[in-house]
Motif scaffolding. Structure first.
Motif, PDB file in Angstrom:
ATOM      1  N   ASN A  66     -40.918  -5.225   7.753  1.00  0.00           N
ATOM      2  CA  ASN A  66     -41.960  -5.083   6.751  1.00  0.00           C
ATOM      3  C   ASN A  66     -42.282  -6.384   6.030  1.00  0.00           C
ATOM      4  N   SER A  67     -41.282  -7.216   5.789  1.00  0.00           N
ATOM      5  CA  SER A  67     -41.557  -8.473   5.080  1.00  0.00           C
ATOM      6  C   SER A  67     -42.442  -9.384   5.922  1.00  0.00           C
ATOM      7  N   GLU A  68     -42.245  -9.359   7.224  1.00  0.00           N
ATOM      8  CA  GLU A  68     -43.110 -10.136   8.116  1.00  0.00           C
ATOM      9  C   GLU A  68     -44.523  -9.572   8.111  1.00  0.00           C
ATOM     10  N   MET A  69     -44.634  -8.244   8.162  1.00  0.00           N
ATOM     11  CA  MET A  69     -45.960  -7.634   8.208  1.00  0.00           C
ATOM     12  C   MET A  69     -46.690  -7.725   6.875  1.00  0.00           C
ATOM     13  N   ALA A  70     -45.955  -7.884   5.780  1.00  0.00           N
ATOM     14  CA  ALA A  70     -46.605  -8.115   4.486  1.00  0.00           C
ATOM     15  C   ALA A  70     -47.343  -9.449   4.498  1.00  0.00           C
ATOM     16  N   LEU A  71     -46.719 -10.466   5.074  1.00  0.00           N
ATOM     17  CA  LEU A  71     -47.388 -11.764   5.205  1.00  0.00           C
ATOM     18  C   LEU A  71     -48.608 -11.650   6.108  1.00  0.00           C
ATOM     19  N   ARG A 270     -42.878   2.540   1.689  1.00  0.00           N
ATOM     20  CA  ARG A 270     -43.242   3.957   1.690  1.00  0.00           C
ATOM     21  C   ARG A 270     -43.903   4.377   2.995  1.00  0.00           C
ATOM     22  N   LEU A 271     -44.818   3.551   3.499  1.00  0.00           N
ATOM     23  CA  LEU A 271     -45.578   3.923   4.690  1.00  0.00           C
ATOM     24  C   LEU A 271     -44.824   3.661   5.987  1.00  0.00           C
ATOM     25  N   ASN A 272     -43.900   2.710   5.966  1.00  0.00           N
ATOM     26  CA  ASN A 272     -43.199   2.320   7.196  1.00  0.00           C
ATOM     27  C   ASN A 272     -41.719   2.092   6.895  1.00  0.00           C
TER      28      ASN A 272
END
Length: 466
Positions: A66-71, A270-272
């Motif tokens: 998720n931290s990668e996909m936030a970027l 929450r979503l993933n």
């Protein structure tokens, strides 16, 4: 304006004519020289079977942290492809209704219906066909009309208008400037109605997704249609997650970059939830000079020599960056595509490099299948049916999951030729017949299907034809 580029050799619907050499892909009425070199004339084909379509989507879920996909979300949503920053997040607020205009065929309408169902179930959007007023208009027009406005575009999406005839006036007035938007209210998508069903569908997926959400493309994304390599034909699990995030209740149009960035970790968690514990594998930035080199190599401008030079320049930049990811693989692939008609053996080596990189990660399974098909074509050309079958093993399933009918048909046609080479004629006939229904969706008219079948059949050396 957001454009899907009509890049030379992209999308990857499998151009064996470029992979091996000249091929007689002839439309009705075209004059053909009787001096054209060929390997073997192919017999007339029986009537083609009905077109096949994919019955249900099978997208892989997002596989990265998720931290990668936030970027990724921040770079996709707050920047345009040109590098220009977007000041605020924009989206539709409230229900989204779609009108269809122009001259769409039945296949395009059905593909749009399927896409809407996916957006409802996977992205959680309140979206559907509407009687009006409509927030989105999909206008189906001839390709030549699109090129009159944007010569390099296969299809495109524009805010502030509802028809293509309004484009020039709206552009002069500034209505088409995404950076001026504070909320999305009226957007038009222009798709071609004279190409294969798959090409129209691919345009629908990419342009509708970007009408709804992220406007940028990032070459670093291995698992997304928001990537100009066009390896993924339809919206992926990652793409649907990005749309779910865009329309999360915590967000709203007009939010600035810092506001969104603060809220993203909680939204993604929450979503993933599966992405919370995954290791983040951050990739370095993609230099603009690499993007420009790749686009020059794959574009329509210049000569074959200048495009090859651009391809090698892109590979040199990738190597200098120390990349070991799919961007390096794509650079090798682009070189192979540019030199394959003049130096087949070197092109094959570059394809082998790309294949070895792509196959290391599950996110690039579709990329692996594309390259495996290219390498199988080389093996068949060299008379090695066993090697071709080994390369193609399992790749048809990958093409089905990715809903890439052109790739699936090509894989099946290649398998048929490899089976002929290895003495399995009856099985080859069955596989070849199965390919034709997919080819009708992937390549379009009957003459194009027959030309592709003959093209691949001509790979098999004459001296070992049955």
């Amino acid at each position: 304006m957001r454009v899907r580029k009509a890049l030379r050799l992209i999308p990857l619907t499998f151009a064996l004519s470029a992979c091996i050499g000249p091929v007689n892909t002839v439309q009705p009425g075209m004059q053909v020289s009787d001096e054209m070199p060929t390997r073997l004339a192919q017999p007339a084909l029986p009537p083609l079977p009905p077109m096949k379509v994919f019955s249900r989507p099978l997208p892989a879920p997002p596989m990265r942290g998720n931290s990668e996909m936030a970027l990724d979300f921040m770079d996709l949503s707050f920047q345009l492809e040109s590098g220009r920053s977007l000041p605020v997040l924009t989206r539709f607020e409230g229900p989204i209704r779609i009108a269809v205009a122009g001259s769409p065929d039945r296949d395009l309408i059905e593909d749009l219906r399927r896409l809407i169902v996916r957006l409802q179930s996977e992205a959680g959007l309140d979206i559907d066909f509407g009687e009006g007023p409509n927030q989105l208009t999909v206008e189906a027009v001839p390709s030549r009309k699109i090129r009159q406005y944007l010569p390099q575009a296969a299809c495109f999406v524009v805010p502030g208008i509802t028809s293509l005839d309004q484009y020039h006036a709206a552009r002069r007035s500034g209505k088409t400037d995404w950076a001026q938007l504070r909320q999305r209210e009226k957007i038009a998508i222009f798709v071609p109605n004279d190409v294969s069903p798959q090409e129209s569908r691919d345009c629908l997926h990419e342009e509708l997704a970007q009408a709804l959400g992220p406007l940028n493309d990032l070459y670093r994304l291995p698992d997304s249609t928001f990537n100009d390599d066009n390896m993924n034909s339809v919206l992926t699990g990652f793409d649907m997650l990005m749309l779910r995030v865009t329309y999360a209740p915590e967000l709203r149009s007009g939010m600035g970059r810092e506001q969104v960035q603060r809220l993203l970790p909680g939204i993604l968690s929450r979503l993933n939830p599966e992405g919370n514990g995954r290791t983040t594998r951050l990739m370095g930035p993609t230099p603009q000079e690499w993007v420009e080199a790749v686009q020059a190599a794959l574009g329509a401008k210049g000569t074959s020599k200048t495009r090859a030079a651009a391809a090698y320049r892109g590979l040199s930049i990738a190597q200098a960056q120390g990349w070991q990811d799919h961007r390096l693989a794509f650079a090798h692939y682009v070189v192979a595509r540019q030199i394959q008609t003049t130096d087949r053996l070197t092109a094959r080596k570059h394809l082998e490099h790309a294949y070895s990189i792509y196959r290391q990660r599950p996110e690039t399974a579709t990329h692996t299948a594309q390259i495996a098909a290219q390498l199988a074509a080389h093996a068949i050309y060299e008379g090695d049916g066993d090697a071709a079958l080994a390369l193609l093993r399992g790749q048809a399933d990958v093409a089905r999951r990715g809903e890439n009918a052109a790739l699936l048909a090509s894989i099946q046609m290649l398998r048929a030729e490899a089976l002929e080479l290895t003495g399995h004629g009856p099985e080859a006939g069955s596989v070849r017949l199965d390919s034709l229904g997919w080819a009708r969706y992937g390549f379009g008219p009957d003459w194009a299907v027959r030309a592709k079948l003959n093209e691949i059949a001509s790979l098999r050396p004459v001296d070992i034809q049955g």
